[in-house]
Design a protein around this motif. Structure first.
Motif, PDB file in Angstrom:
ATOM      1  N   SER A 125       0.845  -1.190   0.000  1.00  0.00           N
ATOM      2  CA  SER A 125       0.000   0.000   0.000  1.00  0.00           C
ATOM      3  C   SER A 125       0.880   1.239   0.000  1.00  0.00           C
ATOM      4  O   SER A 125       1.893   1.271   0.703  1.00  0.00           O
ATOM      5  N   ALA A 126       0.481   2.266  -0.758  1.00  0.00           N
ATOM      6  CA  ALA A 126       1.217   3.535  -0.747  1.00  0.00           C
ATOM      7  C   ALA A 126       0.680   4.470   0.334  1.00  0.00           C
ATOM      8  O   ALA A 126       1.413   5.319   0.848  1.00  0.00           O
ATOM      9  N   ALA A 127      -0.597   4.367   0.671  1.00  0.00           N
ATOM     10  CA  ALA A 127      -1.198   5.236   1.671  1.00  0.00           C
ATOM     11  C   ALA A 127      -2.099   4.404   2.577  1.00  0.00           C
ATOM     12  O   ALA A 127      -3.208   4.081   2.170  1.00  0.00           O
ATOM     13  N   PRO A 128      -1.639   3.983   3.727  1.00  0.00           N
ATOM     14  CA  PRO A 128      -0.322   4.236   4.312  1.00  0.00           C
ATOM     15  C   PRO A 128       0.761   3.400   3.630  1.00  0.00           C
ATOM     16  O   PRO A 128       0.448   2.384   2.989  1.00  0.00           O
ATOM     17  N   PRO A 129       2.030   3.792   3.791  1.00  0.00           N
ATOM     18  CA  PRO A 129       3.125   3.069   3.124  1.00  0.00           C
ATOM     19  C   PRO A 129       3.434   1.737   3.811  1.00  0.00           C
ATOM     20  O   PRO A 129       4.071   1.691   4.857  1.00  0.00           O
ATOM     21  N   ILE A 130       2.933   0.647   3.212  1.00  0.00           N
ATOM     22  CA  ILE A 130       3.075  -0.691   3.790  1.00  0.00           C
ATOM     23  C   ILE A 130       3.796  -1.589   2.795  1.00  0.00           C
ATOM     24  O   ILE A 130       3.479  -1.594   1.607  1.00  0.00           O
ATOM     25  N   LEU A 131       4.758  -2.351   3.277  1.00  0.00           N
ATOM     26  CA  LEU A 131       5.409  -3.382   2.477  1.00  0.00           C
ATOM     27  C   LEU A 131       5.422  -4.664   3.289  1.00  0.00           C
ATOM     28  O   LEU A 131       5.086  -4.668   4.470  1.00  0.00           O
ATOM     29  N   ALA A 132       5.800  -5.759   2.644  1.00  0.00           N
ATOM     30  CA  ALA A 132       5.772  -7.050   3.322  1.00  0.00           C
ATOM     31  C   ALA A 132       6.840  -7.964   2.733  1.00  0.00           C
ATOM     32  O   ALA A 132       7.355  -7.723   1.647  1.00  0.00           O
ATOM     33  N   PHE A 133       7.143  -8.998   3.484  1.00  0.00           N
ATOM     34  CA  PHE A 133       8.007 -10.075   2.999  1.00  0.00           C
ATOM     35  C   PHE A 133       7.594 -11.339   3.726  1.00  0.00           C
ATOM     36  O   PHE A 133       6.900 -11.293   4.744  1.00  0.00           O
ATOM     37  N   SER A 134       8.019 -12.479   3.182  1.00  0.00           N
ATOM     38  CA  SER A 134       7.754 -13.739   3.876  1.00  0.00           C
ATOM     39  C   SER A 134       9.070 -14.341   4.342  1.00  0.00           C
ATOM     40  O   SER A 134      10.132 -14.068   3.773  1.00  0.00           O
ATOM     41  N   LEU A 135       8.970 -15.149   5.374  1.00  0.00           N
ATOM     42  CA  LEU A 135      10.134 -15.778   5.990  1.00  0.00           C
ATOM     43  C   LEU A 135       9.705 -17.142   6.515  1.00  0.00           C
ATOM     44  O   LEU A 135       8.669 -17.253   7.180  1.00  0.00           O
ATOM     45  N   ALA A 136      10.487 -18.164   6.194  1.00  0.00           N
ATOM     46  CA  ALA A 136      10.174 -19.509   6.685  1.00  0.00           C
ATOM     47  C   ALA A 136      10.223 -19.548   8.206  1.00  0.00           C
ATOM     48  O   ALA A 136      11.108 -18.939   8.827  1.00  0.00           O
ATOM     49  N   ALA A 137       9.298 -20.255   8.794  1.00  0.00           N
ATOM     50  CA  ALA A 137       9.258 -20.393  10.253  1.00  0.00           C
ATOM     51  C   ALA A 137      10.524 -21.074  10.775  1.00  0.00           C
ATOM     52  O   ALA A 137      10.896 -20.877  11.930  1.00  0.00           O
ATOM     53  N   THR A 138      11.188 -21.852   9.932  1.00  0.00           N
ATOM     54  CA  THR A 138      12.407 -22.561  10.336  1.00  0.00           C
ATOM     55  C   THR A 138      13.672 -21.725  10.144  1.00  0.00           C
ATOM     56  O   THR A 138      14.764 -22.181  10.473  1.00  0.00           O
ATOM     57  N   SER A 139      13.544 -20.517   9.626  1.00  0.00           N
ATOM     58  CA  SER A 139      14.705 -19.659   9.383  1.00  0.00           C
ATOM     59  C   SER A 139      15.427 -19.337  10.691  1.00  0.00           C
ATOM     60  O   SER A 139      14.797 -19.081  11.723  1.00  0.00           O
ATOM     61  N   SER A 140      16.753 -19.297  10.627  1.00  0.00           N
ATOM     62  CA  SER A 140      17.532 -18.931  11.816  1.00  0.00           C
ATOM     63  C   SER A 140      17.273 -17.480  12.213  1.00  0.00           C
ATOM     64  O   SER A 140      17.536 -17.090  13.352  1.00  0.00           O
ATOM     65  N   SER A 141      16.737 -16.671  11.313  1.00  0.00           N
ATOM     66  CA  SER A 141      16.434 -15.267  11.610  1.00  0.00           C
ATOM     67  C   SER A 141      15.050 -15.073  12.224  1.00  0.00           C
ATOM     68  O   SER A 141      14.759 -13.996  12.748  1.00  0.00           O
ATOM     69  N   TRP A 142      14.194 -16.094  12.149  1.00  0.00           N
ATOM     70  CA  TRP A 142      12.832 -15.933  12.656  1.00  0.00           C
ATOM     71  C   TRP A 142      12.775 -15.528  14.126  1.00  0.00           C
ATOM     72  O   TRP A 142      12.004 -14.624  14.481  1.00  0.00           O
ATOM     73  N   PRO A 143      13.542 -16.128  15.044  1.00  0.00           N
ATOM     74  CA  PRO A 143      13.430 -15.698  16.439  1.00  0.00           C
ATOM     75  C   PRO A 143      13.677 -14.193  16.614  1.00  0.00           C
ATOM     76  O   PRO A 143      12.963 -13.533  17.375  1.00  0.00           O
ATOM     77  N   ALA A 144      14.652 -13.641  15.910  1.00  0.00           N
ATOM     78  CA  ALA A 144      14.926 -12.205  16.008  1.00  0.00           C
ATOM     79  C   ALA A 144      13.775 -11.392  15.427  1.00  0.00           C
ATOM     80  O   ALA A 144      13.351 -10.384  16.010  1.00  0.00           O
ATOM     81  N   ILE A 145      13.244 -11.809  14.270  1.00  0.00           N
ATOM     82  CA  ILE A 145      12.106 -11.111  13.662  1.00  0.00           C
ATOM     83  C   ILE A 145      10.894 -11.172  14.583  1.00  0.00           C
ATOM     84  O   ILE A 145      10.147 -10.211  14.707  1.00  0.00           O
TER      85      ILE A 145
END
Length: 179
Positions: A60-80
């Motif tokens: 969305s531009a108004a409000p400015p919203i972006l998104a991404f997906s991340l696997a639940a098994t990713s080593s970065s998921w706990p930090a996210i």
């Protein structure tokens, strides 16, 4: 979104009575879909955390919203899962090595430099085509991943090389590109 509101989606995902693609078939389809390459990065306490993402989308531009997906098994998921804010750097055609580094498991992805911390602490990749710092709004479980939505708060752009694209397990520059 409430747990009650998620139930119909969970039912659709898990109680299928129709044939669906296997994970291998699904991956084969998306290997034919070119995607821009980004590095998502944040601070988890004193430690920077980051990973390569090809799933970043404008919502969305108004409000400015972006998104991404991340696997639940990713080593970065706990930090996210704990983070309030993060930064997304959109990589350029000469940054395939940076993308590969942030996609590699089991290494210190920040050790070789090429990044700087914003005044608010989030890491951004130097010479990225653009970056966005944002506040995490939602972490929606979908299948074996999470869809993470972000409200854009700050940004920066660069007139460096054109965008980096990932297609069929390889990085590709986008022809002649001018801003």
């Amino acid at each position: 979104m409430t747990a009650e509101a998620l139930r119909p989606l969970e039912r659709l995902l898990h109680e299928q009575d129709e044939a669906q693609l296997t994970p291998e078939e699904y991956k084969a389809v998306f290997r034919r879909h070119a995607a821009g390459v980004a590095v998502v990065a944040l601070r988890d306490g004193e430690r920077p955390v980051g990973f390569t993402a090809t799933s970043v989308i404008s919502v969305s531009a108004a409000p400015p919203i972006l998104a991404f997906s991340l696997a639940a098994t990713s080593s970065s998921w706990p930090a996210i899962s704990r983070a309030e804010t993060l930064a997304i750097s959109l990589l350029t055609s000469n940054q395939g090595d940076i993308s590969a580094r942030f996609a590699t498991s089991g290494i210190d992805r920040f050790a070789d430099g090429g990044w700087r911390a914003l005044d608010t602490g989030e890491p951004v990749i130097e010479d990225a085509g653009a970056w966005v710092r944002g506040r995490i709004l939602q972490r929606l479980p979908v299948g074996d991943s999470y869809l993470v939505t972000i409200r854009a708060l700050e940004h920066g752009t660069s007139e460096s090389a054109g965008p980096l694209v990932y297609l069929d397990r390889n990085y590709h520059p986008v022809g002649d590109y001018e801003i």
